[in-house]
Write an enzyme that holds these catalytic residues in place. Structure first.
Site, short mmCIF file in Angstrom:
data_model
loop_
_atom_site.label_atom_id
_atom_site.label_comp_id
_atom_site.label_asym_id
_atom_site.label_seq_id
_atom_site.Cartn_x
_atom_site.Cartn_y
_atom_site.Cartn_z
N CYS A 117 -42.60 -28.69 23.14
CA CYS A 117 -42.23 -27.57 22.27
C CYS A 117 -40.75 -27.23 22.44
O CYS A 117 -40.02 -27.06 21.47
CB CYS A 117 -43.12 -26.36 22.59
N CYS A 118 -40.28 -27.17 23.71
CA CYS A 118 -38.85 -26.88 23.97
C CYS A 118 -37.97 -28.00 23.39
O CYS A 118 -36.88 -27.74 22.89
CB CYS A 118 -38.58 -26.76 25.46
N CYS A 200 -38.33 -17.20 24.61
CA CYS A 200 -39.28 -17.05 23.51
C CYS A 200 -40.41 -16.10 23.94
O CYS A 200 -40.81 -16.09 25.11
CB CYS A 200 -39.88 -18.40 23.15
N CYS A 226 -35.64 -24.90 30.20
CA CYS A 226 -36.12 -25.45 28.94
C CYS A 226 -35.55 -26.82 28.65
O CYS A 226 -35.92 -27.47 27.69
CB CYS A 226 -35.79 -24.50 27.79
S1 SF4 Z 1 -39.76 -21.41 25.33
FE1 SF4 Z 1 -39.88 -21.48 23.10
S2 SF4 Z 1 -39.44 -23.55 22.60
FE2 SF4 Z 1 -39.97 -23.56 24.78
S3 SF4 Z 1 -42.21 -23.87 24.88
FE3 SF4 Z 1 -41.91 -21.69 24.74
S4 SF4 Z 1 -42.05 -21.22 22.53
FE4 SF4 Z 1 -41.66 -23.41 22.73
#
Ligand code: SF4
Length: 230
Positions: A117-118, A200, A226
């Protein structure tokens, strides 16, 4: 721009002795229009934007990684800065919308594979944001925890093939807060509700007093970065 390694070491030693506003001024002077500030509108970033706008002759180039799932307080602060500071703000959005990501990888990917996701929502947009620049300014501080102990005031960022400037590298939490308060820089109210580090919404929780400041990020995943600074 290429800074020879000997010159880079000299600058590193020199800037290590300077105060953060002086490092920001020196970096803007050195890189001119080919430097950009990375901002997640955390306490470090608002301080850096404030410092830069005090000395820059024109609008300051700033980008943020808008993952689509930032806190409402972060979005409000971003709008406040856009309206009141002389900045040219680029909101870098992922190639996949949240719906498209859910369709391809399943809903709430962050609960199953935060690294992926990151990568999709932060790392790839960062690479796009840095294209065409010689340097970026970040809010890295050694006091933020073990993963940031080796940060320098200016360093080569081989991964992105440019230079990374970390003006706040030596500052403690107290010094940062003192600057923000004395300069009356707007900041995210979540900092006063137990969130020293704000990312996030789904991946950030409040931390207890004395806890590692980054323990509130990706809690339960053994992940504290991240991938932007690795
Ligand atoms: S920090 Fe943001 S981009 Fe990273 S896993 Fe969590 S929601 Fe996804």
């Amino acid at each position: 721009m290429i800074v020879e390694s000997e010159r880079l070491n000299e600058l590193g030693n020199l800037w290590e002795q300077l105060e953060p506003p002086e490092i920001v001024a020196a970096a803007l002077d050195l890189f001119g229009e080919r430097i950009t500030i990375a901002s997640s509108f955390g306490l470090e970033d608002v301080a850096l934007i404030h410092m830069a706008t005090q000395v820059s002759p024109g609008p300051v180039d700033v980008f943020c990684l808008d993952t689509g799932v930032l806190f409402a307080e972060t979005y409000a602060l971003l709008e406040q800065f856009s309206g009141s500071y002389p900045i040219r703000l680029r909101r870098m959005v992922p190639e996949l919308s949240l719906d498209a990501q859910a369709e391809r990888y399943g809903a709430q990917l962050w609960t199953r594979d935060p690294d992926l996701c990151c990568k999709l929502r932060k790392v790839e947009p960062l690479q796009r944001a840095l294209k065409g620049y010689d340097a970026w300014v970040t809010g890295l501080r050694r006091a933020q925890g073990p993963t940031r102990q080796g940060a320098k005031a200016i360093e080569r960022d081989a991964k992105h093939d440019l230079y990374k400037v970390n003006p706040l590298v030596r500052w403690s939490d107290e010094e940062l807060w003192a600057y923000v308060r004395s300069e009356k820089v707007p900041y995210n109210p979540l900092h006063e509700q137990g969130y020293p580090s704000i990312g996030c919404r789904p991946c950030t929780r409040a931390v207890a007093p004395g806890e590692d400041p980054r323990a509130g990020r990706w809690a339960g995943f053994g992940k504290t970065e991240c991938g932007l600074h690795l």
